[in-house]
Design an enzyme around this catalytic site. Sequence first.
Site, PDB file in Angstrom:
ATOM      1  N   THR A 325       0.854  -1.195   0.000  1.00 55.57           N
ATOM      2  CA  THR A 325       0.000   0.000   0.000  1.00 55.57           C
ATOM      3  C   THR A 325       0.891   1.247   0.000  1.00 55.57           C
ATOM      4  O   THR A 325       2.115   1.126   0.090  1.00 55.57           O
ATOM      5  CB  THR A 325      -0.917   0.026   1.238  1.00 55.57           C
ATOM      6  OG1 THR A 325      -0.124  -0.253   2.387  1.00 55.57           O
ATOM      7  CG2 THR A 325      -2.020  -0.985   1.145  1.00 55.57           C
ATOM      8  N   ASP A 326       0.256   2.422  -0.079  1.00 57.22           N
ATOM      9  CA  ASP A 326       1.043   3.655  -0.163  1.00 57.22           C
ATOM     10  C   ASP A 326       1.143   4.356   1.184  1.00 57.22           C
ATOM     11  O   ASP A 326       1.315   5.570   1.247  1.00 57.22           O
ATOM     12  CB  ASP A 326       0.396   4.607  -1.181  1.00 57.22           C
ATOM     13  CG  ASP A 326       0.138   3.915  -2.483  1.00 57.22           C
ATOM     14  OD1 ASP A 326       1.083   3.365  -3.033  1.00 57.22           O
ATOM     15  OD2 ASP A 326      -1.022   3.890  -2.932  1.00 57.22           O
ATOM     16  N   SER A 351       1.963   8.522   4.953  1.00 60.12           N
ATOM     17  CA  SER A 351       1.272   8.502   3.674  1.00 60.12           C
ATOM     18  C   SER A 351       2.335   8.847   2.650  1.00 60.12           C
ATOM     19  O   SER A 351       2.913   9.926   2.697  1.00 60.12           O
ATOM     20  CB  SER A 351       0.164   9.536   3.670  1.00 60.12           C
ATOM     21  OG  SER A 351      -0.297   9.690   2.369  1.00 60.12           O
ATOM     22  N   ARG A 352       2.628   7.910   1.753  1.00 59.31           N
ATOM     23  CA  ARG A 352       3.780   8.124   0.860  1.00 59.31           C
ATOM     24  C   ARG A 352       3.438   8.974  -0.352  1.00 59.31           C
ATOM     25  O   ARG A 352       4.302   9.413  -1.050  1.00 59.31           O
ATOM     26  CB  ARG A 352       4.346   6.780   0.408  1.00 59.31           C
ATOM     27  CG  ARG A 352       4.899   6.021   1.563  1.00 59.31           C
ATOM     28  CD  ARG A 352       5.569   4.736   1.168  1.00 59.31           C
ATOM     29  NE  ARG A 352       5.770   3.971   2.370  1.00 59.31           N
ATOM     30  CZ  ARG A 352       5.045   2.925   2.726  1.00 59.31           C
ATOM     31  NH1 ARG A 352       4.087   2.499   1.933  1.00 59.31           N
ATOM     32  NH2 ARG A 352       5.266   2.304   3.858  1.00 59.31           N
ATOM     33  N   LEU A 353       2.153   9.173  -0.625  1.00 56.82           N
ATOM     34  CA  LEU A 353       1.797   9.931  -1.822  1.00 56.82           C
ATOM     35  C   LEU A 353       1.102  11.245  -1.511  1.00 56.82           C
ATOM     36  O   LEU A 353       1.408  12.265  -2.091  1.00 56.82           O
ATOM     37  CB  LEU A 353       0.862   9.094  -2.709  1.00 56.82           C
ATOM     38  CG  LEU A 353       1.449   7.836  -3.307  1.00 56.82           C
ATOM     39  CD1 LEU A 353       0.410   7.144  -4.148  1.00 56.82           C
ATOM     40  CD2 LEU A 353       2.641   8.177  -4.162  1.00 56.82           C
TER      41      LEU A 353
END
Length: 491
Positions: A325-326, A351-353
């Site tokens: 997941t991101d 949260s990577r995005l």
Amino acid sequence: MDTVINIPAVEIREIGKVKETAYGIVKAEGFFSCIYGQLVEFESGTNGMILGFNRNEVLIIVLGDYHGIKVGDSITAKDELLSIPVGNGFLGRVVDCLAHPIDGKGRIVADEYYSVFRRAPGIIDRKPINEQIITGIKILDLLIPIGKGQRELVVGDRQTGKTSVALDIILSQKDTDTICIYCFIGSAYVNFRKIVNKLSSAGMLPSLIGVCVPASASSAEQFISPYTAASLGEYFMRQGKDVIVIFDDLTKHAWAYRQISLLLNRFPGREAYPGDIFFIHSQLMERAGNLKEELGNGSMTFFPIVETLQGDITGYIPSNLISMTDGQVFMNTSLFHEGFKPAIDIGLSVSRLGAKVQLPMLKDLSKGLRLSYLQYREMLRLMKLRTGFSTDIQERIRQGKILEEFFMQDNYCPFSVGQEVVFFYVLKKKILAALPYEAVTMFRKEFLGFLQENYPEILKKIENVNVLNEELKASFDNAIVDYFRKSRKRK
Ligand code: ATP
Ligand code: MG
């Protein structure tokens, strides 16, 4: 004269026979040209899906009631892969794992049929994530922003508020065009009813689809359900809509697949899960995304939920899902018991995005908050071990406590962007720094009501602009001064 012979259209069907049946798994013989994922129908009328092959036998999972199936029954192979009806008629309805309505409101007319195991959109079909999804949860919107089309895992122990976070996200989509799909897997039906009642009393039903596969359903049905939810969502994504899909929860889904695999005599691997459980989940997660303009600009955001045991995020299923997941929202049991709710562990959640697409005004206001909160938690921990802190440290702890107070939020009370901006603007101004702690709590509880009553135009204005301009700041300052003047008078 030539004689014309009318030959009726011929339908070639393969018919097999049940060789063995147990717990919804059927071993069949007599199929020679079937493929993985193909739909079959038993003599009793129940459907099944081909899930594997042994030498001279085909392995089938039964999708429905398996009690009527007996050894020797015939099985007809259908000329299609397992597919479900999709369409606008599903909005406001509750369906089972094959998208059949189970809410007693009658038949649903399908607009199209989609394969349950549809392939995820390819890279060429996608565009970068470019918009933030407002979740209504202050911690998420400010510190762990989530983008449309992202996959954000919600992970935590039992009873730590995972479902509540997901429901708040659905509730905060109220005045938007976003379609929400809530996929309920493997838990008691009564919990599902409570959730749907809550959402329908909040007026969310018209844009909601419930996929309900409770614990009483067979493992095959539980295994199929998240893919069904994804296919239902994909239809709307292809129509250019924004879709949110919640999988509550994928731990139960993994259990169901483990049960199926063990019954199929497949080798158990780590924690007795089959080796392909990673593929099973990643195949699902890949289906989220943000489609490019030519394909209608739709998006599908996934919020899978997964359970941990005693906060151990290194467990097999949670760590698999974290890697595919991101980002993850980690719900911390000790924070929950301390009363910090929603019990989101700010240190372990990422949260990577979304951070790239966070609304500029939320980004401005969130600068430095994460660090000061984590420093505060660390200082609190040290305080338990040592005594005699300088006044500077004591003051920082006080500030941290105020910040913590601002992050707290009841469940089913999502905030609007305007409300979040107002709250954290006040915090940034350090107006509350000099006040006793009780006054801060009072302010947190009263201020929004005060604004709504006396300055309703301010909240509306914020929602229309993306940047906190001087004019807005001046009207905030004015409202804050007015609040304190009036609250002093009350005393
Ligand atoms: P399960 O593991 O059983 O699925 P869960 O992690 O999904 O549990 P919830 O059912 O969302 O947890 O919440 C557990 C309890 O905590 C519920 O009674 C809920 O009302 C309460 N709760 C959750 N979030 C909050 C909150 N922000 N404020 C107050 N109470 C909350
Ligand atoms: Mg739950």
